[in-house]
Design a protein around this motif. Structure first.
Motif, PDB file in Angstrom:
ATOM      1  N   SER A  79      33.796 -20.731 -52.973  1.00  0.00           N
ATOM      2  CA  SER A  79      33.852 -21.869 -52.317  1.00  0.00           C
ATOM      3  C   SER A  79      35.086 -22.430 -52.424  1.00  0.00           C
ATOM      4  CB  SER A  79      32.630 -22.829 -52.591  1.00  0.00           C
ATOM      5  OG  SER A  79      32.819 -23.441 -53.645  1.00  0.00           O
ATOM      6  N   PHE A  80      35.507 -23.086 -50.954  1.00  0.00           N
ATOM      7  CA  PHE A  80      36.655 -23.651 -51.124  1.00  0.00           C
ATOM      8  C   PHE A  80      36.771 -24.875 -49.767  1.00  0.00           C
ATOM      9  CE2 PHE A  80      41.367 -24.048 -50.040  1.00  0.00           C
ATOM     10  CZ  PHE A  80      41.981 -24.935 -51.165  1.00  0.00           C
ATOM     11  N   VAL A  81      37.126 -25.927 -50.133  1.00  0.00           N
ATOM     12  CA  VAL A  81      36.911 -27.144 -49.108  1.00  0.00           C
ATOM     13  C   VAL A  81      37.648 -26.570 -47.652  1.00  0.00           C
ATOM     14  CG1 VAL A  81      37.570 -29.403 -48.377  1.00  0.00           C
ATOM     15  CG2 VAL A  81      36.756 -28.807 -50.833  1.00  0.00           C
ATOM     16  N   GLY A  82      36.792 -26.574 -46.577  1.00  0.00           N
ATOM     17  CA  GLY A  82      37.426 -26.238 -45.282  1.00  0.00           C
ATOM     18  C   GLY A  82      37.352 -24.821 -45.058  1.00  0.00           C
ATOM     19  N   TYR A  83      36.616 -24.056 -45.989  1.00  0.00           N
ATOM     20  CA  TYR A  83      36.541 -22.576 -45.787  1.00  0.00           C
ATOM     21  C   TYR A  83      35.025 -22.121 -46.143  1.00  0.00           C
ATOM     22  CZ  TYR A  83      41.628 -21.961 -46.131  1.00  0.00           C
ATOM     23  OH  TYR A  83      42.720 -22.008 -45.521  1.00  0.00           O
ATOM     24  N   LYS A  84      34.626 -21.085 -45.332  1.00  0.00           N
ATOM     25  CA  LYS A  84      33.239 -20.435 -45.276  1.00  0.00           C
ATOM     26  C   LYS A  84      33.316 -19.660 -46.760  1.00  0.00           C
ATOM     27  CE  LYS A  84      33.054 -19.205 -40.440  1.00  0.00           C
ATOM     28  NZ  LYS A  84      32.772 -18.236 -39.416  1.00  0.00           N
ATOM     29  N   GLN A 102      38.648 -19.928 -42.313  1.00  0.00           N
ATOM     30  CA  GLN A 102      38.546 -21.158 -42.444  1.00  0.00           C
ATOM     31  C   GLN A 102      37.186 -21.599 -41.582  1.00  0.00           C
ATOM     32  OE1 GLN A 102      41.705 -23.740 -41.006  1.00  0.00           O
ATOM     33  NE2 GLN A 102      43.277 -22.142 -41.841  1.00  0.00           N
ATOM     34  N   ASP A 103      36.551 -22.581 -42.129  1.00  0.00           N
ATOM     35  CA  ASP A 103      35.097 -23.108 -41.595  1.00  0.00           C
ATOM     36  C   ASP A 103      35.735 -24.576 -40.721  1.00  0.00           C
ATOM     37  OD1 ASP A 103      32.718 -23.547 -40.699  1.00  0.00           O
ATOM     38  OD2 ASP A 103      31.907 -24.574 -42.781  1.00  0.00           O
ATOM     39  N   LEU A 104      36.028 -24.217 -39.528  1.00  0.00           N
ATOM     40  CA  LEU A 104      36.717 -25.601 -38.813  1.00  0.00           C
ATOM     41  C   LEU A 104      35.546 -26.701 -38.505  1.00  0.00           C
ATOM     42  CD1 LEU A 104      38.758 -23.492 -36.257  1.00  0.00           C
ATOM     43  CD2 LEU A 104      39.289 -24.685 -38.383  1.00  0.00           C
ATOM     44  N   GLN A 109      28.407 -25.189 -44.186  1.00  0.00           N
ATOM     45  CA  GLN A 109      28.253 -26.185 -45.160  1.00  0.00           C
ATOM     46  C   GLN A 109      26.930 -25.856 -45.308  1.00  0.00           C
ATOM     47  OE1 GLN A 109      30.146 -28.247 -47.048  1.00  0.00           O
ATOM     48  NE2 GLN A 109      28.406 -28.392 -48.197  1.00  0.00           N
ATOM     49  N   VAL A 110      26.431 -25.885 -46.837  1.00  0.00           N
ATOM     50  CA  VAL A 110      24.996 -25.961 -47.407  1.00  0.00           C
ATOM     51  C   VAL A 110      24.478 -27.298 -47.183  1.00  0.00           C
ATOM     52  CG1 VAL A 110      23.533 -25.232 -49.006  1.00  0.00           C
ATOM     53  CG2 VAL A 110      25.253 -23.724 -48.541  1.00  0.00           C
ATOM     54  N   VAL A 111      23.375 -27.451 -46.812  1.00  0.00           N
ATOM     55  CA  VAL A 111      22.668 -28.925 -46.587  1.00  0.00           C
ATOM     56  C   VAL A 111      21.335 -28.686 -47.320  1.00  0.00           C
ATOM     57  CG1 VAL A 111      24.195 -29.628 -44.704  1.00  0.00           C
ATOM     58  CG2 VAL A 111      21.944 -28.573 -44.427  1.00  0.00           C
ATOM     59  N   VAL A 112      20.928 -29.778 -47.676  1.00  0.00           N
ATOM     60  CA  VAL A 112      19.420 -29.757 -48.459  1.00  0.00           C
ATOM     61  C   VAL A 112      18.544 -30.965 -48.012  1.00  0.00           C
ATOM     62  CG1 VAL A 112      20.385 -28.780 -50.608  1.00  0.00           C
ATOM     63  CG2 VAL A 112      20.245 -31.190 -50.371  1.00  0.00           C
ATOM     64  N   THR A 132      32.078 -33.734 -45.237  1.00  0.00           N
ATOM     65  CA  THR A 132      32.532 -33.133 -46.381  1.00  0.00           C
ATOM     66  C   THR A 132      33.225 -33.895 -47.215  1.00  0.00           C
ATOM     67  OG1 THR A 132      34.212 -31.908 -45.104  1.00  0.00           O
ATOM     68  CG2 THR A 132      31.831 -30.726 -45.139  1.00  0.00           C
ATOM     69  N   GLU A 133      33.800 -33.347 -48.158  1.00  0.00           N
ATOM     70  CA  GLU A 133      34.837 -33.947 -49.120  1.00  0.00           C
ATOM     71  C   GLU A 133      36.261 -33.846 -48.492  1.00  0.00           C
ATOM     72  OE1 GLU A 133      36.616 -33.820 -53.616  1.00  0.00           O
ATOM     73  OE2 GLU A 133      35.298 -32.009 -53.056  1.00  0.00           O
ATOM     74  N   ALA A 134      36.196 -32.675 -47.747  1.00  0.00           N
ATOM     75  CA  ALA A 134      37.673 -32.575 -46.893  1.00  0.00           C
ATOM     76  C   ALA A 134      37.593 -33.797 -45.897  1.00  0.00           C
ATOM     77  CB  ALA A 134      37.736 -31.263 -46.358  1.00  0.00           C
TER      78      ALA A 134
END
Length: 565
Positions: A79-84, A102-104, A109-112, A132-134
């Motif tokens: 995992s990396f911020v901003g990427y799938k 990149q995950d624009l 993003q996984v949500v719960v 997200t943190e980004a």
């Protein structure tokens, strides 16, 4: 020179050992950006051996390289911020290269929050927004309130005598349920306001917002939205950081954090201090001088791959001072204590999970007597205890069921403030809940969630809240729709308030209030193509038996005695 046989064997063995050591050092995972083939530094890699359950954590170097430490076949999540996020299976002693995309729009993003189980945002029928943190870093926000205002359409915040009041789609803080890591934050006043500055902003991983009364997993107050602030977990064996900032109005913030991720135990701790001289602007905007202190500690222990135990503790103090020119000799001090624990057990095939949790939240309010050596005089305190047991079962990829029971207890007690009448008093209420939610994939691209919640409240009796959410994907379009009922039980303050506000007026509660009942309808359409993402949403909130206030004036000021508001 002729070597004897034993010497030749020794040299051969030495060369084999050197070759093996050299080879093992070159077993790496290498990461590149799919778009420009640039190395990706500081990505997070998690390895979990399939047979032993042993976990390893790595971070890619500046060249996008991390070693492969496993001794047995393992699952890897990158995992990396901003990427799938990438998941795969890797073998020991084998190097691999991955191209990360990149995950624009945070679709991976996984949500719960909406389902209490991890799911990709793109696969959740319940309307959910994730920050997200980004997003937080890009906005340069310095508080949870700022980042919510910047990223949630229809959200506004304003200050009043009871603190920051938030509104989402026309509904104020009374109709918003605030959570931290899935556990409720206790309200601090009659307006339902919560001071979000108690959360160390540097520890926030993401914020999930479930729109409207869409999920059966939450009870009273979850009418306008559920806001879940999810904090970070350490990923390295040892990690830490320190930060400080200086802003206008002599505002300074300092924070220190530490984390450790060992084989079976993770530990994180942080401490912060924020202070400001405040401001009083001619146009009416005002923020009093104040100083905040806070600590947060979490520990997690996994005695086996299928069992986990989590404990957390959070302390917060907010001291609100008067301006130097003020004649007031009393200022406000608030303290908050949170304790919580959770344990979960999963089946060997991970399809069934049973968890139990308990959370204790207590809020204290004091007057600081400046002319009496800052002696503290307690005004009141509020206690909130929530306990829950939840079972999740997934027989296959097409369906999943969540069911549970929950008990909540709330208490308010007064000493010197007399907000519940002329004498010290204690008021309390509890409610028991049974809830269930079922998610089913009818065909590829068409999913639905059906749920319901039954509540017995000691003050008001019973309430039933069914919910339905549907999602349909076709081509580059995603359609989501939902309908659900909800209720909001009157707060203890709304029921029992009875106090003199500095001699200017009296505030009375009404013990005969009944719960508000709401019907929430929503419909949205989303279009994604390449770097373009557009969405259109509509909603309708209908609330019956809405609790409001009206003014009662003395009979000698009005011939009727009552002026409705």
């Amino acid at each position: 020179m002729i070597l004897d046989k034993n010497m030749r064997y020794r040299i051969l063995l030495f060369l084999l050992v050197v070759f093996q050591a050299t080879f093992s050092q070159s077993v790496n995972i290498t990461l590149y950006d799919r778009g420009n083939n640039a190395p990706l530094p500081f990505a997070n890699l998690c390895f979990e051996e399939i047979t032993t359950g042993k976990k390893y954590y790595r971070t890619s170097s500046e060249n996008g390289i991390a070693d492969n430490p496993i001794e047995n076949r393992a699952l890897i999540a990158i995992s990396f911020v901003g990427y799938k996020t990438i998941t795969d299976t890797v073998q020991p002693g084998v190097s691999k290269t991955y191209l990360m995309e990149q995950d624009l729009f945070n679709m991976e993003q996984v949500v719960v929050t909406g389902t209490r189980t991890p799911k990709r945002l793109a696969d959740v029928p319940v309307q959910t927004t994730v920050i997200t943190e980004a997003d937080i870093q890009k906005a340069g926000a310095v508080s949870p309130m700022e980042i919510l205002q910047d990223n949630i359409p229809g959200l506004v915040s304003s200050s009043n005598a009871m603190g920051n009041n938030m509104r989402i789609r026309g509904l104020n803080s009374r109709y918003i349920l605030f959570l931290v890591d899935g556990e409720r934050l206790v309200s601090e006043g009659a307006g339902g306001n919560i001071n979000l500055d108690q959360i160390d902003f540097n520890t926030v991983e993401r914020i999930e917002v479930v729109n409207g009364a869409a999920s059966a997993l939450y009870g009273s107050n979850a009418v306008g939205a559920v806001i879940n602030i999810i904090t970070k977990k350490p990923v390295h064996r040892f990690e830490g950081g320190i930060s400080t900032s200086l802003q206008s109005h002599n505002t300074n913030k300092a924070q220190l954090n530490f984390g450790s991720n060992l084989a079976k135990t993770t530990l994180s701790a942080s401490i912060f201090r924020n202070r400001t001289d405040g401001y009083d602007l001619p146009e009416g905007a005002m923020s009093k001088p104040h100083t905040d202190y806070g600590t947060d500690m979490k520990i997690s222990y996994k005695p086996s791959p299928n069992v986990s135990i989590d404990l957390n503790n959070r302390l917060f103090q907010h001291e609100l001072f008067n301006f130097p020119e003020s004649m007031n000799a009393v200022h406000r001090l608030e303290r908050k204590v949170t304790l919580g624990g959770n344990t979960s057990v999963s089946s060997a095939n991970a399809r069934n999970n049973l968890s139990a949790s308990i959370n204790f939240d207590k809020f204290y309010k004091y007057d600081v007597m400046e002319r009496k050596d800052d002696q503290l005089e307690k005004q009141n305190d509020i206690t909130y205890i929530s306990s829950r047991m939840v079972n999740t079962y997934s027989s296959e990829e097409r369906w999943e069921a969540v069911a549970g029971i929950e008990y909540n207890y709330e208490e308010i007690s007064t000493d010197s403030s007399k907000i519940l009448g002329p004498d010290p008093a204690v008021k309390r209420v509890g409610d028991g809940n049974i809830f269930a939610q079922y998610q089913y994939s009818f065909i590829e691209g068409f999913e639905g969630i059906l749920g319901g919640r039954f509540t017995y409240n000691e003050q008001f009796g019973t309430a039933l809240s069914p919910k339905l959410s549907l999602m349909f994907k076709t081509g580059k379009f995603v359609l989501r729709g939902g309908i659900g009922t909800a209720f909001r039980a009157p707060s203890l303050q709304e029921l029992f308030y009875n106090f003199n506000h500095n001699g200017s007026f009296w505030v009375y509660g009404n013990p005969n209030l009944i719960p508000e009942k709401g019907l929430y309808n929503s419909l949205s359409v989303e279009y994604t193509r390449g770097s373009l993402n557009a969405s259109l949403s509509g909603y309708l909130n209908q609330i019956r038996d809405k609790i409001t206030s009206y003014r009662v004036i003395s009979l000698w000021d009005s011939p009727t005695g009552i002026i409705p508001m």
